[in-house]
Write a protein that holds these residues in place. Sequence first.
Motif, PDB file in Angstrom:
ATOM      1  N   ALA A   1       0.817  -1.210   0.000  1.00 14.34           N
ATOM      2  CA  ALA A   1       0.000   0.000   0.000  1.00 14.34           C
ATOM      3  C   ALA A   1       0.854   1.264   0.000  1.00 14.34           C
ATOM      4  O   ALA A   1       0.485   2.286  -0.594  1.00 14.34           O
ATOM      5  CB  ALA A   1      -0.936  -0.003   1.205  1.00 14.34           C
ATOM      6  N   PHE A   2       1.997   1.192   0.676  1.00 14.80           N
ATOM      7  CA  PHE A   2       2.880   2.362   0.762  1.00 14.80           C
ATOM      8  C   PHE A   2       3.899   2.413  -0.382  1.00 14.80           C
ATOM      9  O   PHE A   2       4.610   3.405  -0.511  1.00 14.80           O
ATOM     10  CB  PHE A   2       3.632   2.345   2.087  1.00 14.80           C
ATOM     11  N   GLU A   3       3.949   1.369  -1.184  1.00 15.36           N
ATOM     12  CA  GLU A   3       5.021   1.229  -2.169  1.00 15.36           C
ATOM     13  C   GLU A   3       5.071   2.375  -3.170  1.00 15.36           C
ATOM     14  O   GLU A   3       6.140   2.818  -3.581  1.00 15.36           O
ATOM     15  CB  GLU A   3       4.865  -0.106  -2.896  1.00 15.36           C
ATOM     16  N   ASP A   4       3.908   2.861  -3.587  1.00 15.89           N
ATOM     17  CA  ASP A   4       3.877   3.900  -4.623  1.00 15.89           C
ATOM     18  C   ASP A   4       3.677   5.305  -4.049  1.00 15.89           C
ATOM     19  O   ASP A   4       3.437   6.249  -4.807  1.00 15.89           O
ATOM     20  CB  ASP A   4       2.774   3.605  -5.637  1.00 15.89           C
ATOM     21  N   LEU A   5       3.766   5.457  -2.719  1.00 13.75           N
ATOM     22  CA  LEU A   5       3.456   6.754  -2.112  1.00 13.75           C
ATOM     23  C   LEU A   5       4.408   7.850  -2.577  1.00 13.75           C
ATOM     24  O   LEU A   5       3.985   8.982  -2.830  1.00 13.75           O
ATOM     25  CB  LEU A   5       3.492   6.644  -0.580  1.00 13.75           C
ATOM     26  N   LYS A   6       5.680   7.542  -2.712  1.00 13.22           N
ATOM     27  CA  LYS A   6       6.649   8.561  -3.137  1.00 13.22           C
ATOM     28  C   LYS A   6       6.352   9.042  -4.549  1.00 13.22           C
ATOM     29  O   LYS A   6       6.359  10.247  -4.822  1.00 13.22           O
ATOM     30  CB  LYS A   6       8.061   8.001  -3.034  1.00 13.22           C
ATOM     31  N   THR A   7       6.093   8.096  -5.443  1.00 13.89           N
ATOM     32  CA  THR A   7       5.752   8.465  -6.819  1.00 13.89           C
ATOM     33  C   THR A   7       4.449   9.244  -6.860  1.00 13.89           C
ATOM     34  O   THR A   7       4.322  10.255  -7.576  1.00 13.89           O
ATOM     35  CB  THR A   7       5.624   7.200  -7.686  1.00 13.89           C
ATOM     36  N   PHE A   8       3.475   8.796  -6.095  1.00 13.39           N
ATOM     37  CA  PHE A   8       2.167   9.458  -6.044  1.00 13.39           C
ATOM     38  C   PHE A   8       2.301  10.881  -5.522  1.00 13.39           C
ATOM     39  O   PHE A   8       1.695  11.820  -6.075  1.00 13.39           O
ATOM     40  CB  PHE A   8       1.232   8.642  -5.152  1.00 13.39           C
ATOM     41  N   SER A   9       3.081  11.071  -4.488  1.00 13.71           N
ATOM     42  CA  SER A   9       3.272  12.397  -3.913  1.00 13.71           C
ATOM     43  C   SER A   9       3.897  13.359  -4.922  1.00 13.71           C
ATOM     44  O   SER A   9       3.514  14.531  -5.007  1.00 13.71           O
ATOM     45  CB  SER A   9       4.155  12.299  -2.665  1.00 13.71           C
ATOM     46  N   THR A  10       4.849  12.852  -5.692  1.00 13.41           N
ATOM     47  CA  THR A  10       5.488  13.691  -6.710  1.00 13.41           C
ATOM     48  C   THR A  10       4.488  14.086  -7.796  1.00 13.41           C
ATOM     49  O   THR A  10       4.494  15.223  -8.287  1.00 13.41           O
ATOM     50  CB  THR A  10       6.675  12.949  -7.339  1.00 13.41           C
TER      51      THR A  10
ATOM     52  N   LYS B   1       9.399  16.385   0.071  1.00 14.07           N
ATOM     53  CA  LYS B   1      10.763  15.974   0.420  1.00 14.07           C
ATOM     54  C   LYS B   1      10.761  15.022   1.609  1.00 14.07           C
ATOM     55  O   LYS B   1      11.531  14.061   1.658  1.00 14.07           O
ATOM     56  CB  LYS B   1      11.615  17.205   0.726  1.00 14.07           C
ATOM     57  N   LYS B   2       9.884  15.288   2.573  1.00 19.53           N
ATOM     58  CA  LYS B   2       9.794  14.401   3.736  1.00 19.53           C
ATOM     59  C   LYS B   2       9.274  13.029   3.333  1.00 19.53           C
ATOM     60  O   LYS B   2       9.752  12.002   3.833  1.00 19.53           O
ATOM     61  CB  LYS B   2       8.884  15.030   4.788  1.00 19.53           C
ATOM     62  N   ILE B   3       8.304  13.008   2.430  1.00 22.35           N
ATOM     63  CA  ILE B   3       7.786  11.725   1.954  1.00 22.35           C
ATOM     64  C   ILE B   3       8.856  10.965   1.181  1.00 22.35           C
ATOM     65  O   ILE B   3       8.986   9.740   1.311  1.00 22.35           O
ATOM     66  CB  ILE B   3       6.531  11.944   1.082  1.00 22.35           C
ATOM     67  N   GLN B   4       9.641  11.707   0.396  1.00 19.93           N
ATOM     68  CA  GLN B   4      10.711  11.075  -0.381  1.00 19.93           C
ATOM     69  C   GLN B   4      11.878  10.629   0.495  1.00 19.93           C
ATOM     70  O   GLN B   4      12.693   9.807   0.088  1.00 19.93           O
ATOM     71  CB  GLN B   4      11.233  12.041  -1.461  1.00 19.93           C
ATOM     72  N   GLY B   5      11.952  11.189   1.719  1.00 23.09           N
ATOM     73  CA  GLY B   5      13.073  10.846   2.594  1.00 23.09           C
ATOM     74  C   GLY B   5      14.325  11.637   2.289  1.00 23.09           C
ATOM     75  O   GLY B   5      15.435  11.194   2.598  1.00 23.09           O
ATOM     76  N   THR B   6      14.159  12.812   1.703  1.00 23.58           N
ATOM     77  CA  THR B   6      15.315  13.647   1.369  1.00 23.58           C
ATOM     78  C   THR B   6      15.268  14.911   2.198  1.00 23.58           C
ATOM     79  O   THR B   6      15.100  16.018   1.689  1.00 23.58           O
ATOM     80  CB  THR B   6      15.327  14.006  -0.133  1.00 23.58           C
ATOM     81  N   GLY B   7      15.390  14.747   3.511  1.00 25.78           N
ATOM     82  CA  GLY B   7      15.412  15.908   4.400  1.00 25.78           C
ATOM     83  C   GLY B   7      16.787  16.528   4.436  1.00 25.78           C
ATOM     84  O   GLY B   7      17.673  16.202   3.662  1.00 25.78           O
ATOM     85  N   LYS B   8      16.972  17.462   5.341  1.00 29.32           N
ATOM     86  CA  LYS B   8      18.266  18.104   5.480  1.00 29.32           C
ATOM     87  C   LYS B   8      19.306  17.094   5.939  1.00 29.32           C
ATOM     88  O   LYS B   8      19.008  16.099   6.569  1.00 29.32           O
ATOM     89  CB  LYS B   8      18.183  19.260   6.483  1.00 29.32           C
ATOM     90  N   LYS B   9      20.536  17.363   5.631  1.00 31.45           N
ATOM     91  CA  LYS B   9      21.617  16.466   5.993  1.00 31.45           C
ATOM     92  C   LYS B   9      22.456  17.065   7.108  1.00 31.45           C
ATOM     93  O   LYS B   9      22.705  18.256   7.155  1.00 31.45           O
ATOM     94  CB  LYS B   9      22.530  16.196   4.785  1.00 31.45           C
ATOM     95  N   LYS B  10      22.885  16.191   7.994  1.00 34.37           N
ATOM     96  CA  LYS B  10      23.827  16.594   9.028  1.00 34.37           C
ATOM     97  C   LYS B  10      25.106  15.809   8.813  1.00 34.37           C
ATOM     98  O   LYS B  10      25.069  14.623   8.500  1.00 34.37           O
ATOM     99  CB  LYS B  10      23.270  16.297  10.425  1.00 34.37           C
ATOM    100  N   THR B  11      26.217  16.458   9.018  1.00 31.12           N
ATOM    101  CA  THR B  11      27.483  15.752   8.889  1.00 31.12           C
ATOM    102  C   THR B  11      28.250  15.863  10.183  1.00 31.12           C
ATOM    103  O   THR B  11      28.103  16.821  10.941  1.00 31.12           O
ATOM    104  CB  THR B  11      28.341  16.333   7.745  1.00 31.12           C
ATOM    105  N   THR B  12      29.079  14.865  10.429  1.00 24.86           N
ATOM    106  CA  THR B  12      29.906  14.918  11.612  1.00 24.86           C
ATOM    107  C   THR B  12      31.025  15.921  11.404  1.00 24.86           C
ATOM    108  O   THR B  12      31.334  16.320  10.282  1.00 24.86           O
ATOM    109  CB  THR B  12      30.511  13.534  11.889  1.00 24.86           C
ATOM    110  N   ALA B  13      31.632  16.350  12.493  1.00 28.16           N
ATOM    111  CA  ALA B  13      32.709  17.325  12.394  1.00 28.16           C
ATOM    112  C   ALA B  13      33.862  16.742  11.588  1.00 28.16           C
ATOM    113  O   ALA B  13      34.181  15.554  11.711  1.00 28.16           O
ATOM    114  CB  ALA B  13      33.195  17.693  13.792  1.00 28.16           C
TER     115      ALA B  13
ATOM    116  N   LYS C   1       6.306  21.344  -1.565  1.00 32.48           N
ATOM    117  CA  LYS C   1       7.622  20.774  -1.899  1.00 32.48           C
ATOM    118  C   LYS C   1       8.312  20.246  -0.635  1.00 32.48           C
ATOM    119  O   LYS C   1       8.943  19.185  -0.655  1.00 32.48           O
ATOM    120  CB  LYS C   1       8.505  21.832  -2.565  1.00 32.48           C
ATOM    121  N   GLY C   2       8.182  20.996   0.451  1.00 34.94           N
ATOM    122  CA  GLY C   2       8.788  20.570   1.708  1.00 34.94           C
ATOM    123  C   GLY C   2       8.186  19.267   2.214  1.00 34.94           C
ATOM    124  O   GLY C   2       8.905  18.378   2.695  1.00 34.94           O
ATOM    125  N   ILE C   3       6.867  19.149   2.092  1.00 36.00           N
ATOM    126  CA  ILE C   3       6.196  17.917   2.513  1.00 36.00           C
ATOM    127  C   ILE C   3       6.612  16.756   1.619  1.00 36.00           C
ATOM    128  O   ILE C   3       6.878  15.643   2.089  1.00 36.00           O
ATOM    129  CB  ILE C   3       4.675  18.102   2.488  1.00 36.00           C
TER     130      ILE C   3
END
Length: 233
Positions: free
Chosen positions: A61-70, A94-106, A90-92
Amino acid sequence: VANFEDLISFCQGFGATYNPVRDNLKIAQLQTMKSSVEDIMNTARTSKTAFDIATNNRRLAFEDLKTFSTKVLNAFIVSGADKLAIDDLKGINKKIQGTGKKKTTAPTTPTTDEPTPKSISTSQQSYDRQIDHLANLIQVLELNTIYNPNENELKLQSIKDKLTDLKSKITNHINSYTQYSNAISERNKVLYDPITGLIQTAKEIKQYVKSIFGATSSQYRQISGIEFKVRKG
């Protein structure tokens, strides 16, 4: 359980000599226990199958959610909505796609045997979070009545229906897991309870047979090697 049936058969073969004082070791009670355990094992297997089906249905059921959201986002962009609303969607997405902001270690000085730091995604991709994101997407669409595509799949009501379906799949999964978990608990109890469980009963049967025939008797050798192990997985 099959070994327990073998054990009962040997005890029956001992005839009238097998005559324990305790009721739970008598042949009739042992046969009742075997039937009861078989029923509980069947329930556990059935509930496991139902849980597996619910798990697969949720995933599909969730398999096509990312494509559907786009698709919804693109339809919204060309609907004439204002830039702020488009940015919200667009922000929402991105969250559905799993492409949120990135954090990097020092940054550190790499060595030959030390990997360089990797980016860590801050997105949340659990099914519950995906439901939240889709609900937020619907709210944006509801506030922008200019969104009215011709495609049935992308209409607001269709999106709401999809949200309802996804919620039902999660609920079914939760309920089926509860039933499966309860069935496993009941199975473990009838098999492994330290006082009344099948394994403990089998142990007591062996001890009783040893007491009446002797540890070196052929009767005890018949049953002493019948295996009973705790396997709770």
